[in-house]
Design a protein around this motif. Structure first.
Motif, PDB file in Angstrom:
ATOM      1  N   ALA A 389       0.837  -1.196   0.000  1.00 44.96           N
ATOM      2  CA  ALA A 389       0.000   0.000   0.000  1.00 44.96           C
ATOM      3  C   ALA A 389       0.872   1.246   0.000  1.00 44.96           C
ATOM      4  O   ALA A 389       1.849   1.342   0.742  1.00 44.96           O
ATOM      5  CB  ALA A 389      -0.917  -0.003   1.226  1.00 44.96           C
ATOM      6  N   CYS A 390       0.516   2.222  -0.858  1.00 46.02           N
ATOM      7  CA  CYS A 390       1.259   3.479  -0.951  1.00 46.02           C
ATOM      8  C   CYS A 390       0.291   4.650  -0.791  1.00 46.02           C
ATOM      9  O   CYS A 390      -0.847   4.600  -1.273  1.00 46.02           O
ATOM     10  CB  CYS A 390       1.975   3.595  -2.292  1.00 46.02           C
ATOM     11  SG  CYS A 390       3.299   2.413  -2.540  1.00 46.02           S
ATOM     12  N   PHE A 391       0.760   5.709  -0.142  1.00 48.48           N
ATOM     13  CA  PHE A 391      -0.064   6.896   0.091  1.00 48.48           C
ATOM     14  C   PHE A 391       0.671   8.136  -0.384  1.00 48.48           C
ATOM     15  O   PHE A 391       1.882   8.272  -0.209  1.00 48.48           O
ATOM     16  CB  PHE A 391      -0.395   7.037   1.580  1.00 48.48           C
ATOM     17  CG  PHE A 391      -1.350   5.997   2.104  1.00 48.48           C
ATOM     18  CD1 PHE A 391      -2.697   6.280   2.249  1.00 48.48           C
ATOM     19  CD2 PHE A 391      -0.894   4.729   2.428  1.00 48.48           C
ATOM     20  CE1 PHE A 391      -3.575   5.318   2.730  1.00 48.48           C
ATOM     21  CE2 PHE A 391      -1.764   3.759   2.907  1.00 48.48           C
ATOM     22  CZ  PHE A 391      -3.114   4.050   3.054  1.00 48.48           C
ATOM     23  N   GLN A 392      -0.107   9.023  -0.998  1.00 47.79           N
ATOM     24  CA  GLN A 392       0.365  10.363  -1.313  1.00 47.79           C
ATOM     25  C   GLN A 392      -0.450  11.317  -0.458  1.00 47.79           C
ATOM     26  O   GLN A 392      -1.648  11.501  -0.672  1.00 47.79           O
ATOM     27  CB  GLN A 392       0.186  10.687  -2.794  1.00 47.79           C
ATOM     28  CG  GLN A 392       0.679  12.069  -3.167  1.00 47.79           C
ATOM     29  CD  GLN A 392       0.462  12.377  -4.634  1.00 47.79           C
ATOM     30  OE1 GLN A 392      -0.257  11.664  -5.323  1.00 47.79           O
ATOM     31  NE2 GLN A 392       1.086  13.436  -5.137  1.00 47.79           N
ATOM     32  N   LEU A 393       0.180  11.873   0.568  1.00 46.62           N
ATOM     33  CA  LEU A 393      -0.502  12.675   1.591  1.00 46.62           C
ATOM     34  C   LEU A 393      -1.624  11.842   2.212  1.00 46.62           C
ATOM     35  O   LEU A 393      -1.351  10.879   2.904  1.00 46.62           O
ATOM     36  CB  LEU A 393      -0.995  13.990   1.006  1.00 46.62           C
ATOM     37  CG  LEU A 393       0.119  14.909   0.449  1.00 46.62           C
ATOM     38  CD1 LEU A 393      -0.475  16.179  -0.142  1.00 46.62           C
ATOM     39  CD2 LEU A 393       1.143  15.234   1.513  1.00 46.62           C
ATOM     40  N   ASP A 394      -2.902  12.166   1.958  1.00 50.11           N
ATOM     41  CA  ASP A 394      -3.989  11.392   2.575  1.00 50.11           C
ATOM     42  C   ASP A 394      -4.711  10.496   1.573  1.00 50.11           C
ATOM     43  O   ASP A 394      -5.796   9.979   1.857  1.00 50.11           O
ATOM     44  CB  ASP A 394      -4.996  12.326   3.259  1.00 50.11           C
ATOM     45  CG  ASP A 394      -5.770  13.185   2.271  1.00 50.11           C
ATOM     46  OD1 ASP A 394      -5.348  13.253   1.093  1.00 50.11           O
ATOM     47  OD2 ASP A 394      -6.790  13.777   2.666  1.00 50.11           O
ATOM     48  N   THR A 395      -4.112  10.278   0.407  1.00 50.33           N
ATOM     49  CA  THR A 395      -4.753   9.487  -0.636  1.00 50.33           C
ATOM     50  C   THR A 395      -3.995   8.184  -0.843  1.00 50.33           C
ATOM     51  O   THR A 395      -2.771   8.190  -1.030  1.00 50.33           O
ATOM     52  CB  THR A 395      -4.795  10.261  -1.965  1.00 50.33           C
ATOM     53  OG1 THR A 395      -5.552  11.455  -1.782  1.00 50.33           O
ATOM     54  CG2 THR A 395      -5.430   9.423  -3.063  1.00 50.33           C
ATOM     55  N   ARG A 396      -4.746   7.077  -0.829  1.00 54.50           N
ATOM     56  CA  ARG A 396      -4.130   5.794  -1.125  1.00 54.50           C
ATOM     57  C   ARG A 396      -4.074   5.600  -2.634  1.00 54.50           C
ATOM     58  O   ARG A 396      -5.074   5.762  -3.322  1.00 54.50           O
ATOM     59  CB  ARG A 396      -4.911   4.656  -0.469  1.00 54.50           C
ATOM     60  CG  ARG A 396      -4.283   3.288  -0.711  1.00 54.50           C
ATOM     61  CD  ARG A 396      -4.945   2.211   0.118  1.00 54.50           C
ATOM     62  NE  ARG A 396      -4.368   0.896  -0.175  1.00 54.50           N
ATOM     63  CZ  ARG A 396      -4.716  -0.228   0.448  1.00 54.50           C
ATOM     64  NH1 ARG A 396      -5.648  -0.187   1.395  1.00 54.50           N
ATOM     65  NH2 ARG A 396      -4.143  -1.366   0.128  1.00 54.50           N
ATOM     66  N   TRP A 402       4.838   5.427  -8.884  1.00 54.73           N
ATOM     67  CA  TRP A 402       5.318   6.422  -9.841  1.00 54.73           C
ATOM     68  C   TRP A 402       4.203   6.937 -10.742  1.00 54.73           C
ATOM     69  O   TRP A 402       4.409   7.828 -11.562  1.00 54.73           O
ATOM     70  CB  TRP A 402       6.459   5.852 -10.685  1.00 54.73           C
ATOM     71  CG  TRP A 402       6.268   4.443 -11.148  1.00 54.73           C
ATOM     72  CD1 TRP A 402       5.571   4.022 -12.223  1.00 54.73           C
ATOM     73  CD2 TRP A 402       6.778   3.273 -10.516  1.00 54.73           C
ATOM     74  NE1 TRP A 402       5.601   2.655 -12.324  1.00 54.73           N
ATOM     75  CE2 TRP A 402       6.354   2.157 -11.285  1.00 54.73           C
ATOM     76  CE3 TRP A 402       7.558   3.026  -9.379  1.00 54.73           C
ATOM     77  CZ2 TRP A 402       6.667   0.846 -10.958  1.00 54.73           C
ATOM     78  CZ3 TRP A 402       7.868   1.728  -9.053  1.00 54.73           C
ATOM     79  CH2 TRP A 402       7.437   0.661  -9.835  1.00 54.73           C
ATOM     80  N   PHE A 403       2.981   6.384 -10.605  1.00 52.71           N
ATOM     81  CA  PHE A 403       1.832   6.925 -11.313  1.00 52.71           C
ATOM     82  C   PHE A 403       1.119   7.948 -10.425  1.00 52.71           C
ATOM     83  O   PHE A 403       1.132   7.845  -9.193  1.00 52.71           O
ATOM     84  CB  PHE A 403       0.853   5.816 -11.708  1.00 52.71           C
ATOM     85  CG  PHE A 403       1.399   4.871 -12.740  1.00 52.71           C
ATOM     86  CD1 PHE A 403       1.569   5.282 -14.049  1.00 52.71           C
ATOM     87  CD2 PHE A 403       1.741   3.574 -12.395  1.00 52.71           C
ATOM     88  CE1 PHE A 403       2.069   4.404 -15.003  1.00 52.71           C
ATOM     89  CE2 PHE A 403       2.244   2.694 -13.330  1.00 52.71           C
ATOM     90  CZ  PHE A 403       2.413   3.120 -14.649  1.00 52.71           C
ATOM     91  N   GLU A 404       0.476   8.915 -11.068  1.00 47.70           N
ATOM     92  CA  GLU A 404      -0.241   9.959 -10.340  1.00 47.70           C
ATOM     93  C   GLU A 404      -1.655   9.486  -9.981  1.00 47.70           C
ATOM     94  O   GLU A 404      -2.271   8.728 -10.741  1.00 47.70           O
ATOM     95  CB  GLU A 404      -0.334  11.231 -11.186  1.00 47.70           C
ATOM     96  CG  GLU A 404       1.004  11.919 -11.396  1.00 47.70           C
ATOM     97  CD  GLU A 404       1.664  12.249 -10.074  1.00 47.70           C
ATOM     98  OE1 GLU A 404       1.048  12.951  -9.255  1.00 47.70           O
ATOM     99  OE2 GLU A 404       2.798  11.784  -9.849  1.00 47.70           O
ATOM    100  N   PRO A 405      -2.180   9.944  -8.839  1.00 46.56           N
ATOM    101  CA  PRO A 405      -3.560   9.567  -8.480  1.00 46.56           C
ATOM    102  C   PRO A 405      -4.567  10.247  -9.401  1.00 46.56           C
ATOM    103  O   PRO A 405      -4.311  11.321  -9.952  1.00 46.56           O
ATOM    104  CB  PRO A 405      -3.686  10.061  -7.030  1.00 46.56           C
ATOM    105  CG  PRO A 405      -2.703  11.185  -6.934  1.00 46.56           C
ATOM    106  CD  PRO A 405      -1.543  10.793  -7.818  1.00 46.56           C
ATOM    107  N   ASP A 406      -5.718   9.598  -9.565  1.00 47.04           N
ATOM    108  CA  ASP A 406      -6.780  10.177 -10.387  1.00 47.04           C
ATOM    109  C   ASP A 406      -7.372  11.423  -9.735  1.00 47.04           C
ATOM    110  O   ASP A 406      -7.817  12.343 -10.416  1.00 47.04           O
ATOM    111  CB  ASP A 406      -7.883   9.144 -10.626  1.00 47.04           C
ATOM    112  CG  ASP A 406      -7.392   7.959 -11.462  1.00 47.04           C
ATOM    113  OD1 ASP A 406      -6.461   8.157 -12.256  1.00 47.04           O
ATOM    114  OD2 ASP A 406      -7.939   6.855 -11.283  1.00 47.04           O
ATOM    115  N   ASP A 407      -7.361  11.440  -8.383  1.00 50.30           N
ATOM    116  CA  ASP A 407      -7.957  12.555  -7.643  1.00 50.30           C
ATOM    117  C   ASP A 407      -6.901  13.640  -7.460  1.00 50.30           C
ATOM    118  O   ASP A 407      -5.975  13.504  -6.664  1.00 50.30           O
ATOM    119  CB  ASP A 407      -8.466  12.064  -6.286  1.00 50.30           C
ATOM    120  CG  ASP A 407      -9.181  13.158  -5.511  1.00 50.30           C
ATOM    121  OD1 ASP A 407      -9.337  14.270  -6.070  1.00 50.30           O
ATOM    122  OD2 ASP A 407      -9.563  12.899  -4.352  1.00 50.30           O
ATOM    123  N   CYS A 408      -7.029  14.726  -8.190  1.00 48.51           N
ATOM    124  CA  CYS A 408      -6.044  15.811  -8.104  1.00 48.51           C
ATOM    125  C   CYS A 408      -6.103  16.548  -6.778  1.00 48.51           C
ATOM    126  O   CYS A 408      -5.171  17.281  -6.421  1.00 48.51           O
ATOM    127  CB  CYS A 408      -6.272  16.808  -9.241  1.00 48.51           C
ATOM    128  SG  CYS A 408      -6.005  16.080 -10.881  1.00 48.51           S
TER     129      CYS A 408
END
Length: 502
Positions: A389-396, A402-408
């Motif tokens: 599991a990987c998180f960018q700030l509060d988004t899983r 290395w891919f960007e989340p769909d939720d900007c």
């Protein structure tokens, strides 16, 4: 079962399976004299603490319905020799295993060892909320900075051990007495302390259920510690010199980097049943304190990472031969070891999160570990990972990091979620949620006290189950014992635990 009478003035000795009991002919009282060669328990041992370890039966015997003294009997006895009444069944015991820091059982299989992944089932009841009290709380160990281990060590039930590596102290939890007791050295001294950082420290155990040995890194060598839960002692033998990193059990051997007498780093292997170290061939390296991270291991190799490069142990040309190599990081690459575990891709490759300097500009990149010519994948910002599991700030993130989340909107979060542990069997992730609007690196470098919310994500519902104020809440050490999930932080006064649901 056999019994013999040594003399009219001596206690009778009863051989019951792999146990020896002593009976006082004057009072009829039974005492455990030896269990599987581990000896007798200490005097004044609480029978309710001892009985589950040896499968004994406990009876409170008295006359005419009045409770009498506590009597302890071998588990094979179904009726009391004193009263003839049926004895209670032996207490049911847990035989679960937990090895610090992330609950592995000590074996290296297809999944890499050393990531924040555990096959221990983690599920909490969905009705919990941050106002709910913990299901259980136990006292903190007497020492101030502990790692936790759960195992039976050749007894009938698992016990919780606390290890303070910085002081070389071992304690075990007495569940009925509800207190910690030190495992006193049976020889001249206990384990030496270790200067390894919390994020670098680890131990090796061959079989925490049936064996009695654990292997601890210390500043004077690899400590072979014989744990005796019956006598409440530990016997320590030290081999080699200062351990520069944590050991790992791999291919049937304990592998550990040590400081050689010539000041260079040496890699050594130890048969878990023996005491003789064997040097593994490899390059001569300066043994300066490189800040080695806790090792990662799979069927193919072991990797210890440091800011300057990687130590890699793998099989040599011969079937039983081992070798180690030094792999410097590619030019301009600096690993970010404080951002959690490397990412485990679907094809089994491990990718370490790094900072990459290109034309004077620092960017985030993921670099394959253990390879002389690794692939490098750029990423837009830091990620926090368990290994899966990987998180960018509060988004899983649902894809590779290395891919960007769909939720900007993830880029505008006012919270950071730090994953602590992931259960592969329950598909859940234990996380801590912290209010923060700056980059994760600044949060992890902070020592300010903050309000943290602990939650278990995944399953049918995400469960927020505890809110507390503490410094560095991401430094909490989770562990599982006796069907409960515990969260340890050295600044807390009690150890809270929550019942794990099936």
């Amino acid at each position: 079962m056999s019994t013999w009478l040594a003399s009219a003035l001596q206690n009778e000795r009863w051989a019951v399976g792999d146990q020896i009991w002593s009976r006082d002919p004057a009072t009829g009282a039974f005492d455990l004299a030896d269990y599987k060669g581990l000896g007798a328990p200490p005097p004044a041992c609480n029978p309710f603490d001892l009985a589950p370890l040896v499968g004994a039966r406990v009876s409170i015997e008295g006359a005419q319905g009045v409770a009498g003294p506590v009597a302890l009997y071998p588990g094979a006895f179904r009726f009391s020799p004193s009263t003839g009444k049926a004895l209670p069944e032996p207490a049911s015991t847990d035989t679960e295993t937990w090895l610090p820091p992330f609950g592995a059982d000590g074996t290296v299989g297809d999944a890499p060892q050393g990531l924040r992944l555990t096959d221990t089932h983690l599920a909490l009841r969905p009705t919990l909320n941050t106002e709910s009290p913990p299901d259980r709380q136990i006292a903190m160990p007497p020492a101030g900075n502990c790692h936790f281990l759960s195992g039976a060590f050749a007894t009938c039930g698992s016990r919780l051990l606390a290890i303070d590596a910085t002081q070389g102290l071992l304690f075990h939890w007495l569940p009925n007495s509800e207190r910690w007791q030190a495992l006193r050295p049976s020889g001249t001294q206990g384990p030496a302390p270790s200067a390894l950082a919390d994020e670098a420290w680890g131990l090796a155990v061959q079989d925490p259920q049936h064996a009695t040995r654990i292997f601890l890194p210390t500043d004077t060598g690899l400590a072979i510690v014989f744990v005796n839960l019956i006598a409440r002692t530990c016997e320590v033998r030290s081999v080699g010199t200062r351990c520069l990193a944590a050991p790992v059990l791999w291919q049937g051997r304990v592998i550990v980097p040590m400081l050689q007498r010539d000041g260079k780093l040496g890699m050594y292997a130890l048969d878990p049943e023996g005491t003789e170290l064997r040097r593994i061939e490899g390059p001569a390296l300066d043994a300066a304190d490189a800040g080695w991270a806790r090792p990662l291991a799979d069927r193919h190799r072991i990797v210890w990472m440091a800011p300057e490069g990687q130590l890699v142990v793998s099989r040599g040309g011969d079937k039983d031969a081992l070798r180690f190599d030094w792999l410097p990081w590619p030019a301009g690459i600096t690993p970010q070891l404080h951002l959690g575990s490397p990412y485990l891709s679907r094809n089994g490759q491990l990718w370490q999160q790094c900072v990459r300097q290109v034309d004077g500009r620092a960017t985030i990149a993921f670099v394959q570990t253990g390879l002389a010519e690794p692939e490098i994948r750029p990423a837009s910002s830091p990620r926090l990972s368990t290994g899966a599991a990987c998180f960018q700030l509060d988004t899983r993130l649902r894809l590779a990091p290395w891919f960007e989340p769909d939720d900007c909107s993830a880029l505008e979060a006012d919270e950071v979620i730090v994953p602590l542990l992931e259960s592969t069997s329950a598909s859940t992730v234990l996380c801590v949620r912290v209010p923060h609007t700056r980059p994760p690196e600044s949060l992890l470098a902070s020592k300010e006290t903050c309000t943290a919310t602990f939650e278990l994500q995944g399953g049918e519902h995400d469960v927020q189950f505890w809110m507390a104020r503490m410094p560095r809440p991401w430094a909490v050490r989770p562990f599982v014992h006796a069907g409960h999930l515990y969260l340890y932080h050295p600044d807390r006064r009690r150890l809270p635990g929550w019942r794990i649901e099936p």
